[in-house]
Design a protein around this motif. Structure first.
Motif, mmCIF file in Angstrom:
data_model
loop_
_atom_site.group_PDB
_atom_site.id
_atom_site.type_symbol
_atom_site.label_atom_id
_atom_site.label_comp_id
_atom_site.label_asym_id
_atom_site.label_seq_id
_atom_site.Cartn_x
_atom_site.Cartn_y
_atom_site.Cartn_z
ATOM 1 N N ILE A 280 16.630 7.734 18.692
ATOM 2 C CA ILE A 280 17.660 7.261 19.610
ATOM 3 C C ILE A 280 17.993 8.361 20.614
ATOM 4 O O ILE A 280 18.360 9.471 20.225
ATOM 5 C CB ILE A 280 18.939 6.877 18.835
ATOM 6 C CG1 ILE A 280 18.616 5.835 17.757
ATOM 7 C CG2 ILE A 280 20.000 6.348 19.786
ATOM 8 C CD1 ILE A 280 19.776 5.582 16.803
ATOM 9 N N LYS A 281 17.875 8.060 21.905
ATOM 10 C CA LYS A 281 18.210 9.055 22.931
ATOM 11 C C LYS A 281 19.671 9.454 22.808
ATOM 12 O O LYS A 281 20.546 8.610 22.573
ATOM 13 C CB LYS A 281 17.942 8.482 24.319
ATOM 14 C CG LYS A 281 16.464 8.373 24.666
ATOM 15 C CD LYS A 281 16.264 7.906 26.098
ATOM 16 C CE LYS A 281 16.714 8.964 27.079
ATOM 17 N NZ LYS A 281 16.390 8.595 28.477
ATOM 18 N N ARG A 282 19.926 10.732 22.922
ATOM 19 C CA ARG A 282 21.304 11.222 22.854
ATOM 20 C C ARG A 282 22.132 10.592 23.977
ATOM 21 O O ARG A 282 21.671 10.441 25.098
ATOM 22 C CB ARG A 282 21.333 12.748 22.946
ATOM 23 C CG ARG A 282 20.684 13.403 21.723
ATOM 24 C CD ARG A 282 20.636 14.913 21.811
ATOM 25 N NE ARG A 282 19.941 15.458 20.654
ATOM 26 C CZ ARG A 282 20.514 16.244 19.728
ATOM 27 N NH1 ARG A 282 21.800 16.549 19.821
ATOM 28 N NH2 ARG A 282 19.808 16.704 18.716
ATOM 29 N N GLY A 283 23.364 10.224 23.634
ATOM 30 C CA GLY A 283 24.214 9.545 24.590
ATOM 31 C C GLY A 283 24.044 8.038 24.582
ATOM 32 O O GLY A 283 24.506 7.354 25.495
ATOM 33 N N SER A 284 23.396 7.522 23.536
ATOM 34 C CA SER A 284 23.101 6.087 23.477
ATOM 35 C C SER A 284 24.159 5.306 22.714
ATOM 36 O O SER A 284 24.834 5.839 21.821
ATOM 37 C CB SER A 284 21.744 5.838 22.806
ATOM 38 O OG SER A 284 20.692 6.318 23.598
ATOM 39 N N THR A 285 24.242 4.032 23.058
ATOM 40 C CA THR A 285 25.046 3.076 22.303
ATOM 41 C C THR A 285 24.093 2.072 21.667
ATOM 42 O O THR A 285 23.269 1.454 22.349
ATOM 43 C CB THR A 285 26.041 2.335 23.219
ATOM 44 O OG1 THR A 285 26.948 3.287 23.775
ATOM 45 C CG2 THR A 285 26.814 1.290 22.444
ATOM 46 N N VAL A 286 24.200 1.931 20.347
ATOM 47 C CA VAL A 286 23.315 1.043 19.595
ATOM 48 C C VAL A 286 24.096 -0.197 19.163
ATOM 49 O O VAL A 286 25.108 -0.088 18.462
ATOM 50 C CB VAL A 286 22.734 1.753 18.353
ATOM 51 C CG1 VAL A 286 21.812 0.810 17.581
ATOM 52 C CG2 VAL A 286 21.993 3.021 18.762
ATOM 53 N N LEU A 287 23.641 -1.351 19.600
ATOM 54 C CA LEU A 287 24.240 -2.618 19.184
ATOM 55 C C LEU A 287 23.443 -3.162 18.000
ATOM 56 O O LEU A 287 22.236 -3.416 18.124
ATOM 57 C CB LEU A 287 24.220 -3.621 20.334
ATOM 58 C CG LEU A 287 24.643 -5.070 20.026
ATOM 59 C CD1 LEU A 287 26.075 -5.127 19.513
ATOM 60 C CD2 LEU A 287 24.463 -5.957 21.245
ATOM 61 N N VAL A 288 24.109 -3.316 16.870
ATOM 62 C CA VAL A 288 23.471 -3.888 15.679
ATOM 63 C C VAL A 288 24.060 -5.280 15.463
ATOM 64 O O VAL A 288 25.237 -5.417 15.126
ATOM 65 C CB VAL A 288 23.686 -3.005 14.430
ATOM 66 C CG1 VAL A 288 22.994 -3.636 13.220
ATOM 67 C CG2 VAL A 288 23.156 -1.595 14.676
ATOM 68 N N GLU A 289 23.244 -6.288 15.673
ATOM 69 C CA GLU A 289 23.679 -7.678 15.520
ATOM 70 C C GLU A 289 23.216 -8.186 14.161
ATOM 71 O O GLU A 289 22.028 -8.078 13.822
ATOM 72 C CB GLU A 289 23.068 -8.519 16.633
ATOM 73 C CG GLU A 289 23.445 -9.984 16.591
ATOM 74 C CD GLU A 289 22.701 -10.797 17.639
ATOM 75 O OE1 GLU A 289 22.789 -12.040 17.593
ATOM 76 O OE2 GLU A 289 22.030 -10.194 18.504
ATOM 77 N N VAL A 290 24.132 -8.738 13.375
ATOM 78 C CA VAL A 290 23.770 -9.210 12.033
ATOM 79 C C VAL A 290 24.184 -10.661 11.862
ATOM 80 O O VAL A 290 25.170 -11.118 12.445
ATOM 81 C CB VAL A 290 24.421 -8.334 10.927
ATOM 82 C CG1 VAL A 290 24.027 -6.881 11.096
ATOM 83 C CG2 VAL A 290 25.931 -8.463 10.917
ATOM 84 N N ASP A 291 23.410 -11.388 11.063
ATOM 85 C CA ASP A 291 23.783 -12.756 10.714
ATOM 86 C C ASP A 291 25.116 -12.746 9.981
ATOM 87 O O ASP A 291 25.340 -11.881 9.110
ATOM 88 C CB ASP A 291 22.719 -13.384 9.806
ATOM 89 C CG ASP A 291 21.550 -13.956 10.599
ATOM 90 O OD1 ASP A 291 21.628 -13.950 11.843
ATOM 91 O OD2 ASP A 291 20.570 -14.404 9.979
ATOM 92 N N PRO A 292 26.006 -13.685 10.287
ATOM 93 C CA PRO A 292 27.321 -13.702 9.622
ATOM 94 C C PRO A 292 27.249 -13.803 8.104
ATOM 95 O O PRO A 292 28.142 -13.326 7.408
ATOM 96 C CB PRO A 292 27.997 -14.946 10.226
ATOM 97 C CG PRO A 292 27.309 -15.165 11.521
ATOM 98 C CD PRO A 292 25.890 -14.732 11.307
ATOM 99 N N GLU A 293 26.157 -14.413 7.577
ATOM 100 C CA GLU A 293 26.079 -14.596 6.126
ATOM 101 C C GLU A 293 25.573 -13.367 5.379
ATOM 102 O O GLU A 293 25.578 -13.348 4.136
ATOM 103 C CB GLU A 293 25.180 -15.798 5.777
ATOM 104 C CG GLU A 293 23.732 -15.660 6.199
ATOM 105 C CD GLU A 293 23.471 -16.238 7.580
ATOM 106 O OE1 GLU A 293 22.304 -16.549 7.873
ATOM 107 O OE2 GLU A 293 24.428 -16.374 8.362
#
Length: 474
Positions: free
Chosen positions: A259-272
């Motif tokens: 991950i490049k420094r200064g990054s924002t990582v969006l982790v999308e997960v199934d609700p279940e």
């Protein structure tokens, strides 16, 4: 009586294949029938010393050996050891069913294999002149080869596009087991599914699951509840001056080296998905950041997660009680506090997005001053939306992205898909977008930004702490 299939993972969900009986492996073109059946022979030889015979009516020996070797199955080595033979009937099949059948029976009787694959029944019957010859073929195969020689046999069947019936219908009644392979597509990526509609003499506990043909066939069991027993402290993977490691080697490689420094990582997960399931992937990213240089961690938990849950979880990485007050800050949005909170838990009474972000910067600056490092921010998106609404959450997200980039630190947004419209607006702001889903009880991870393959996620505790093992879906 059952014999182990030898196929990785399959014998964990079934007792094996009926010994000396007929198994049908069916599916449309490209579903993996050949490599599945070849894995049955290959693993039978390697694991149990059982001789295998592969009879092909559609592929040459050279083509078969080359294709299987590219998938990690070295049949040439088995040939040298006398554990495998390949026979092609590419010419003989044109001479009619009687010649084909008699020659096939003759060669099986001569070689006396314990495991046999005929690829494929569909190719054989295509040249039968009379439909009655199909029944004769099956009866002879069953009585003279399978039963008399006690040879466990896979018969490959093609399922034409637009049809659901297997072959001519009556094969299903003769076979003791039926395996159907299918392809499914999600967001332009394929998932391989395996269905077991019939297994004579056994209860089918897992009728549908997923598999891959990466390095041969591996079948996945529906994931059991994750229970972690901690033995060792998390050992971080190396990072560079430009990139942080995710703590997962395969994931680092998939997204371009970390991950490049200064990054924002969006982790999308199934609700279940459960807390333990999605944290199996998220935890290594956070723990690698913390343990690489004793960096701090600032957490706004997602809905339904308390500060006690956060503390219990970070201890599983090996963060000791004396480290928690120094490195961990948990922001609890509590309007009325009924208990005395430990010093590392910060009570948060939400106001405006701008004022709340100023409070986060103050908290962050105190951590920077005490540790000389900016914290990783872990933010439960659904919790922020609950208090500030979609527009307020988007305001905070924009401020957060700018701050993260300026500090060269790392932020993780966790979205449970409860607010899909806001999710669409967050995606352009994120540097990396990962998604976790569940299919047939199997946990699957993939990247949307950057685009990656699908990976099955399994729990690996071999190092004494929880780490995901990522297996490509091929």
């Amino acid at each position: 009586m059952f014999v182990p299939s030898g196929i990785n993972g399959l014998d964990a969900i079934i007792p094996g294949f009926p010994k000396g009986d007929l198994i049908i492996v069916a599916g449309r073109p490209g579903t993996g029938k050949t490599v599945f059946s070849a894995s049955f022979i290959y693993n039978g030889a390697v694991k149990y010393g059982e001789k295998g015979l592969y009879i092909s009516l559609s592929e040459s020996r050279e083509s078969f050996l080359q294709n299987m070797k590219s998938l990690g199955l070295d049949f040439e080595e088995l040939e040298k050891r006398g554990l495998f033979e390949f026979v092609e009937f590419l010419t003989l099949r044109e001479e009619g069913s009687r010649s084909l059948l008699s020659e096939m029976v003759s060669i099986v009787e001569e070689i006396k294999p314990k495991r046999l694959v005929i690829d494929s029944f569909s190719a054989a019957v295509h040249h039968f002149k009379d439909p009655r010859e199909i029944r004769v073929f099956l009866h002879t195969l069953f009585s003279k080869v399978i039963k008399r020689l006690n040879c466990t046999t896979i018969l490959i069947e093609e399922i034409p596009y637009g049809e659901s019936r297997i072959g001519y219908g009556f094969e299903e009644f003769v076979a003791s087991a039926i395996i159907i392979l299918r392809l499914r597509f999600i967001e332009g990526r394929l998932i391989r599914e395996l269905t077991i509609p019939k297994l004579r003499g056994a209860r089918i506990k897992v009728p549908v699951t997923c598999f891959t043909i990466h390095d041969g066939v591996t079948v996945f069991s529906p994931q059991k509840p994750i229970e972690v027993v901690m033995f060792n402290r998390f050992q971080p993977l190396p990072e560079t001056a430009q990139r942080y490691s995710t703590g997962i080697k395969q994931l680092d490689e998939a997204i371009g080296g970390g991950i490049k420094r200064g990054s924002t990582v969006l982790v999308e997960v199934d609700p279940e998905l459960t807390y333990e399931q999605y944290h199996l992937v998220v935890d290594p990213i956070m723990s690698n950041y913390v343990f690489s240089a004793n960096r701090p961690l600032l957490v706004i938990p997602s809905a339904g997660v308390s500060w006690e849950d956060v503390v219990e979880h970070v201890k599983k990485w090996g963060i000791t009680g004396d480290m928690i007050p120094k490195l961990i800050r948990v922001v609890e949005p509590i309007k009325e506090i009924y208990e005395e909170l430990p010093p590392f838990v910060v009570a948060w009474e939400p106001s405006s997005p701008e004022k709340d972000f100023e409070k986060l910067i103050e908290l962050e600056n105190s951590l920077i001053e005490s540790t000389q490092h900016p914290p990783l921010r872990f933010i439960g998106v659904d919790r922020v939306i609950h208090y500030h609404g979609p527009e307020g959450a988007l305001t905070l997200a924009n401020l957060d992205v700018t701050r993260t980039r300026k500090l060269g630190s790392l932020t993780i947004w966790l979205s449970k898909g409860i607010y899909p419209e806001l999710l669409k607006r967050l995606i352009p702001l994120a540097s990396i977008h990962l998604k976790l889903i569940e299919r047939n009880g199997c946990l699957i991870l993939y990247g949307l930004k950057p685009r990656t393959d699908f990976y099955f996620v399994e729990l690996d505790e071999s190092k004494g702490y929880p780490i995901p093992r990522l297996i490509p879906i091929k």
